[in-house]
Motif scaffolding. Structure first.
Motif, mmCIF file in Angstrom:
data_model
loop_
_atom_site.group_PDB
_atom_site.id
_atom_site.type_symbol
_atom_site.label_atom_id
_atom_site.label_comp_id
_atom_site.label_asym_id
_atom_site.label_seq_id
_atom_site.Cartn_x
_atom_site.Cartn_y
_atom_site.Cartn_z
ATOM 1 N N ARG A 13 0.811 -1.212 0.000
ATOM 2 C CA ARG A 13 0.000 0.000 0.000
ATOM 3 C C ARG A 13 0.848 1.267 0.000
ATOM 4 O O ARG A 13 0.325 2.359 -0.229
ATOM 5 C CB ARG A 13 -0.940 0.005 1.204
ATOM 6 N N PHE A 14 2.140 1.136 0.273
ATOM 7 C CA PHE A 14 2.999 2.316 0.293
ATOM 8 C C PHE A 14 3.193 2.871 -1.113
ATOM 9 O O PHE A 14 3.222 2.132 -2.097
ATOM 10 C CB PHE A 14 4.372 1.982 0.882
ATOM 11 N N ASP A 15 3.363 4.184 -1.187
ATOM 12 C CA ASP A 15 3.654 4.859 -2.446
ATOM 13 C C ASP A 15 4.990 4.334 -2.981
ATOM 14 O O ASP A 15 6.007 4.385 -2.274
ATOM 15 C CB ASP A 15 3.737 6.370 -2.181
ATOM 16 N N PRO A 16 5.037 3.828 -4.229
ATOM 17 C CA PRO A 16 6.298 3.320 -4.784
ATOM 18 C C PRO A 16 7.418 4.364 -4.763
ATOM 19 O O PRO A 16 8.585 4.002 -4.579
ATOM 20 C CB PRO A 16 5.921 2.939 -6.224
ATOM 21 N N LEU A 17 7.070 5.647 -4.928
ATOM 22 C CA LEU A 17 8.100 6.682 -4.893
ATOM 23 C C LEU A 17 8.738 6.762 -3.511
ATOM 24 O O LEU A 17 9.954 6.922 -3.384
ATOM 25 C CB LEU A 17 7.516 8.038 -5.291
ATOM 26 N N ALA A 18 7.926 6.636 -2.468
ATOM 27 C CA ALA A 18 8.475 6.655 -1.104
ATOM 28 C C ALA A 18 9.415 5.474 -0.884
ATOM 29 O O ALA A 18 10.479 5.613 -0.266
ATOM 30 C CB ALA A 18 7.342 6.642 -0.082
ATOM 31 N N LEU A 19 9.041 4.300 -1.408
ATOM 32 C CA LEU A 19 9.901 3.120 -1.274
ATOM 33 C C LEU A 19 11.188 3.299 -2.061
ATOM 34 O O LEU A 19 12.275 2.899 -1.601
ATOM 35 C CB LEU A 19 9.148 1.874 -1.744
ATOM 36 N N ASP A 20 11.101 3.913 -3.235
ATOM 37 C CA ASP A 20 12.311 4.196 -4.016
ATOM 38 C C ASP A 20 13.238 5.137 -3.249
ATOM 39 O O ASP A 20 14.466 4.978 -3.274
ATOM 40 C CB ASP A 20 11.943 4.829 -5.363
ATOM 41 N N GLN A 21 12.648 6.121 -2.563
ATOM 42 C CA GLN A 21 13.462 7.055 -1.781
ATOM 43 C C GLN A 21 14.139 6.339 -0.624
ATOM 44 O O GLN A 21 15.297 6.643 -0.293
ATOM 45 C CB GLN A 21 12.591 8.218 -1.292
ATOM 46 N N LEU A 22 13.454 5.385 0.008
ATOM 47 C CA LEU A 22 14.096 4.596 1.062
ATOM 48 C C LEU A 22 15.242 3.764 0.498
ATOM 49 O O LEU A 22 16.318 3.664 1.111
ATOM 50 C CB LEU A 22 13.081 3.660 1.723
ATOM 51 N N GLN A 23 15.019 3.170 -0.654
ATOM 52 C CA GLN A 23 16.072 2.362 -1.276
ATOM 53 C C GLN A 23 17.300 3.214 -1.591
ATOM 54 O O GLN A 23 18.446 2.762 -1.433
ATOM 55 C CB GLN A 23 15.547 1.708 -2.557
ATOM 56 N N ALA A 24 17.072 4.445 -2.022
ATOM 57 C CA ALA A 24 18.195 5.326 -2.340
ATOM 58 C C ALA A 24 19.021 5.624 -1.095
ATOM 59 O O ALA A 24 20.260 5.607 -1.141
ATOM 60 C CB ALA A 24 17.679 6.621 -2.961
ATOM 61 N N THR A 25 18.356 5.885 0.036
ATOM 62 C CA THR A 25 19.112 6.164 1.256
ATOM 63 C C THR A 25 19.780 4.895 1.794
ATOM 64 O O THR A 25 20.820 4.977 2.463
ATOM 65 C CB THR A 25 18.210 6.776 2.345
ATOM 66 N N ALA A 26 19.217 3.744 1.492
ATOM 67 C CA ALA A 26 19.829 2.479 1.933
ATOM 68 C C ALA A 26 21.185 2.260 1.287
ATOM 69 O O ALA A 26 22.016 1.505 1.810
ATOM 70 C CB ALA A 26 18.900 1.312 1.617
ATOM 71 N N ARG A 27 21.430 2.923 0.158
ATOM 72 C CA ARG A 27 22.713 2.771 -0.536
ATOM 73 C C ARG A 27 23.766 3.764 -0.051
ATOM 74 O O ARG A 27 24.896 3.745 -0.537
ATOM 75 C CB ARG A 27 22.493 2.916 -2.046
ATOM 76 N N TYR A 28 23.405 4.638 0.883
ATOM 77 C CA TYR A 28 24.384 5.595 1.408
ATOM 78 C C TYR A 28 25.529 4.844 2.098
ATOM 79 O O TYR A 28 25.293 3.871 2.833
ATOM 80 C CB TYR A 28 23.754 6.534 2.445
ATOM 81 N N GLY A 29 26.731 5.332 1.913
ATOM 82 C CA GLY A 29 27.871 4.760 2.621
ATOM 83 C C GLY A 29 27.739 5.003 4.114
ATOM 84 O O GLY A 29 27.543 6.137 4.540
ATOM 85 N N GLY A 30 27.821 3.938 4.921
ATOM 86 C CA GLY A 30 27.722 4.085 6.365
ATOM 87 C C GLY A 30 26.321 3.959 6.914
ATOM 88 O O GLY A 30 26.137 3.964 8.137
ATOM 89 N N MET A 31 25.314 3.829 6.059
ATOM 90 C CA MET A 31 23.949 3.619 6.537
ATOM 91 C C MET A 31 23.795 2.148 6.926
ATOM 92 O O MET A 31 24.183 1.257 6.172
ATOM 93 C CB MET A 31 22.933 3.984 5.459
ATOM 94 N N ALA A 32 23.224 1.896 8.112
ATOM 95 C CA ALA A 32 23.122 0.522 8.599
ATOM 96 C C ALA A 32 21.687 0.007 8.664
ATOM 97 O O ALA A 32 21.415 -1.131 8.279
ATOM 98 C CB ALA A 32 23.772 0.404 9.972
ATOM 99 N N ARG A 33 20.755 0.831 9.177
ATOM 100 C CA ARG A 33 19.368 0.379 9.315
ATOM 101 C C ARG A 33 18.419 1.506 8.946
ATOM 102 O O ARG A 33 18.684 2.679 9.223
ATOM 103 C CB ARG A 33 19.069 -0.059 10.749
ATOM 104 N N ILE A 34 17.282 1.122 8.343
ATOM 105 C CA ILE A 34 16.232 2.077 7.982
ATOM 106 C C ILE A 34 14.888 1.456 8.347
ATOM 107 O O ILE A 34 14.670 0.256 8.141
ATOM 108 C CB ILE A 34 16.261 2.411 6.476
ATOM 109 N N VAL A 35 14.002 2.277 8.877
ATOM 110 C CA VAL A 35 12.641 1.832 9.186
ATOM 111 C C VAL A 35 11.648 2.769 8.514
ATOM 112 O O VAL A 35 11.742 3.991 8.659
ATOM 113 C CB VAL A 35 12.388 1.812 10.709
ATOM 114 N N GLY A 36 10.725 2.200 7.775
ATOM 115 C CA GLY A 36 9.611 2.956 7.206
ATOM 116 C C GLY A 36 8.381 2.708 8.051
ATOM 117 O O GLY A 36 7.982 1.556 8.266
ATOM 118 N N LEU A 37 7.796 3.767 8.583
ATOM 119 C CA LEU A 37 6.658 3.669 9.487
ATOM 120 C C LEU A 37 5.336 3.715 8.715
ATOM 121 O O LEU A 37 5.343 4.014 7.510
ATOM 122 C CB LEU A 37 6.763 4.780 10.528
#
Length: 366
Positions: A13-37
């Motif tokens: 049900r999440f907006d695909p654009l929001a999920l794409d934005q999460l995926q982009a931040t997941a590729r940041y160097g040094g990023m370890a965990r992400i939670v989408g609420l």
């Protein structure tokens, strides 16, 4: 790529654009965990309704320009039987103008430097910020409600605002040419940003307090603050750094989670057992369903401004910005009941009370 956890009964049900934005931040160097609420939605390049953890890096743009934006909830001394909408509406004037109080003294009392003085102090601002008068619709956990010393027959007031132009200036001063790598947390650049960030957090808390006091004074009321939480911040967490972008903290006590101006809000208590699963964070509201541009385009063709000044729950809306009243319409937001249900199903909260909107204040010309 860092681990992404989605708190939702149906992530599809999440907006695909929001999920794409999460995926982009997941590729940041040094990023370890992400939670989408559950209130996750697309933002200006960064998903809103999310928490990001790194062991050793800081990203100012993940906090954004409205550092310290948050919600304060006040219980006023006004009984429901004495609250008259028409009278209240007539009295709420002059609240968009600069606060006439002693800004220097207020800053000093808050431990803030005089150079943070601003005519914006004590004002709501634009966008999705508001002051809303509410009543208790339902005490879901009566025992806990009573134990907290709360009163069902009072008028409540929720204040949503932040650091105004201060946060924007801090972001601009620390903007990175290459945002994906962040700033080493041990660096002088990070130390400088964090010092300004922390001052903006305190400024935002002070701003919400002054706003609440201005509204109470306008109506001849007094009140006590039940809670004040920030949902745009970066804080030390588990020997690393936790960024919250539109995410309420689950480690600071009671939380208020508002719906749209035409929906209920919820007073909740975080549950510690599964808090780490969601990076000790909760939804900060209903979350947008439509962008502001889309909301205006869809609704301004079908409705008049006068139609937007009343809601299906019978509450009134004061918003004399003809564009903003459509951009922030209830239809532009997700179903808050579903957001709350997702948090409950994940074992993250217990609901204490549900609050009904009576009057929402956005902006008035004079």
């Amino acid at each position: 790529m860092s681990q992404i956890t989605l708190i939702a009964s149906d992530p599809a049900r999440f907006d695909p654009l929001a999920l794409d934005q999460l995926q982009a931040t997941a590729r940041y160097g040094g990023m370890a965990r992400i939670v989408g609420l559950p209130d996750l939605h697309a933002g200006n390049g960064i998903a809103v309704g999310a928490a990001f953890w790194s062991p050793d890096r800081i990203w100012p743009h993940l906090v954004g320009s409205d550092i310290g934006c948050g919600m304060a909830l006040w219980e006023t001394d006004c009984s429901l039987r004495k609250f008259r909408l028409g009278s209240i509406e007539r009295k709420l004037h002059g609240l968009d103008a600069p606060w006439p109080g002693d800004g220097a003294a207020a800053l000093a009392d808050a431990g803030l430097p005089a150079d943070l003085a601003s005519p914006a102090l004590g004002t709501i601002g634009g966008g999705n910020h508001f002051v809303e008068f509410q009543r208790i619709e339902e005490m879901v956990d009566e025992a806990r409600f009573a134990a907290l010393g709360l009163r069902q027959d009072r008028v409540w007031m929720m204040v949503h605002s932040g650091s105004r132009g201060l946060g924007q200036a801090i972001l601009q001063a620390h903007r990175q040419a290459e945002i994906t790598e962040g700033i080493a947390a041990s660096s002088p650049a990070a130390t400088a940003y964090l010092a300004e960030h922390d001052a903006a957090l305190d400024w935002a808390v002070l701003n919400r307090r002054i706003i609440a006091e201005r509204f109470c004074a306008c109506l001849g009321l007094t009140g006590r603050r039940v809670l004040d939480i920030c949902h745009n911040s970066v804080t030390p967490h588990q020997s690393g750094w936790l960024h919250r972008k539109g995410a309420a903290p689950a480690d600071r006590g009671l939380v208020t989670i508002p719906g749209s101006r035409g929906d209920f809000s919820y007073l909740v208590e975080p549950i510690a057992d599964k808090a780490d699963h969601a990076l000790h964070s909760l939804a900060h509201g209903a979350g947008r369903k439509w962008s502001r541009k889309d909301a205006h385009a869809r609704l301004s063709r079908r409705f008049k401004v006068a139609d937007m000044q009343r809601t299906d729950l019978g509450s009134h809306v004061i918003c004399e910005d003809r564009r903003l009243i459509f951009e922030e319409a209830p239809d532009a937001y997700k179903d808050i009941a579903m957001v709350i249900a997702n948090l409950e199903q994940a074992g993250l909260i217990r609901v204490i009370a549900r609050l009904r909107p009576l009057l929402s204040y956005k902006t008035r010309a004079a």
